[in-house]
Design a protein around this motif. Structure first.
Motif, mmCIF file in Angstrom:
data_model
loop_
_atom_site.group_PDB
_atom_site.id
_atom_site.type_symbol
_atom_site.label_atom_id
_atom_site.label_comp_id
_atom_site.label_asym_id
_atom_site.label_seq_id
_atom_site.Cartn_x
_atom_site.Cartn_y
_atom_site.Cartn_z
ATOM 1 N N ILE A 69 23.285 -13.338 74.753
ATOM 2 C CA ILE A 69 23.199 -12.244 73.947
ATOM 3 C C ILE A 69 23.879 -11.169 75.098
ATOM 4 C CG2 ILE A 69 22.253 -10.491 72.737
ATOM 5 C CD1 ILE A 69 20.620 -12.470 71.256
ATOM 6 N N THR A 77 22.258 -9.343 65.645
ATOM 7 C CA THR A 77 22.601 -10.880 65.595
ATOM 8 C C THR A 77 21.864 -11.320 64.376
ATOM 9 O OG1 THR A 77 20.504 -11.608 66.963
ATOM 10 C CG2 THR A 77 22.669 -11.165 68.078
ATOM 11 N N SER A 112 23.731 -18.059 67.513
ATOM 12 C CA SER A 112 23.491 -16.810 66.804
ATOM 13 C C SER A 112 25.038 -16.169 66.681
ATOM 14 C CB SER A 112 22.819 -15.743 67.013
ATOM 15 O OG SER A 112 23.148 -15.197 68.215
ATOM 16 N N LEU A 163 26.891 -12.591 66.979
ATOM 17 C CA LEU A 163 26.806 -11.150 67.428
ATOM 18 C C LEU A 163 27.696 -10.152 66.605
ATOM 19 C CD1 LEU A 163 25.424 -9.223 69.269
ATOM 20 C CD2 LEU A 163 27.137 -9.553 70.955
ATOM 21 N N VAL A 170 26.996 -16.854 70.230
ATOM 22 C CA VAL A 170 26.046 -16.865 71.219
ATOM 23 C C VAL A 170 25.525 -18.509 71.337
ATOM 24 C CG1 VAL A 170 23.964 -16.061 72.353
ATOM 25 C CG2 VAL A 170 25.370 -14.550 71.201
#
Length: 203
Positions: free
Chosen positions: A152, A173, A119, A121, A114
């Motif tokens: 996201i 996440t 992050s 996922l 992301v």
């Protein structure tokens, strides 16, 4: 120019950066230019404390993986990995895949990378029904540049689109990879992981 060349070329400036340089005399209230999502992900992921290893082919991926094992003395150790395709690609390193109890590290693919917060996922496709705190402290994630999304929400839409008969559960996440930073109130309840990202160029 590929992500790899942009990252390694110290003189490279994106088109957006060049435009910003040209318009530096403009008002400070002028809207900020948006970075491409690959650059945004790279910046935010490193800011979160993740270890980023970019590779152009599988030979480089295997070499980088070998270096990670050597750096951490993870040869002949238990590894938590439920992805059979992944274990077959990395079966030449004397690792005991599938062990979750006292595993040296968690080895997995991911659903998406992301960009807007750096992050990773994950879903039950990678972690079954385990919570992040139940997984090993060390992560090694193998992914591709085509997995990079902006938000996201975009990653969740891809999961839904790819899952015609079965939608994965336990979607989560992880974005806290800096193990020694002082926690603030926004970090409480999150699981810090020591994370390596092996990123393969596939675009």
């Amino acid at each position: 120019m590929s992500l790899f060349k942009r990252l390694l070329n110290p003189n490279y400036k994106s088109e957006e950066s060049r435009k910003k340089d040209k318009s530096s005399e403009q008002s400070s209230y002028y809207p900020e230019q948006k970075l491409p999502i690959d650059e945004k992900f790279t910046y935010n992921f490193k800011k979160n404390g993740g270890k980023f290893i970019y590779c152009e082919n599988m030979d480089e991926i295997l070499e980088a993986f070998d270096n990670i094992l050597m750096e951490n003395d993870w040869y002949e150790r238990d590894v938590f990995c439920i992805d059979e395709n992944l274990t077959s690609k990395f079966d030449g390193f004397n690792l005991n895949f599938g062990k979750s109890g006292d595993a040296a590290f968690f080895f997995s693919t991911c659903e998406s990378l992301v960009g807007n917060n750096g992050s990773i996922l994950l879903s039950s496709n990678q972690i079954k029904e385990k919570k992040l705190k139940e997984l090993p402290y060390n992560f090694v994630i193998f992914s591709t540049t085509s997995k990079i999304v902006d938000t996201i929400s975009e990653g969740l839409r891809i999961i839904k689109h790819q899952s015609e008969n079965y939608i994965p559960t336990n979607i989560t996440t992880i974005q806290d990879f800096e193990t020694e930073k002082e926690k603030d109130f926004m970090s409480y309840g999150s699981s810090t992981k020591n994370l390596y990202l092996l990123l393969l160029e596939d675009l």
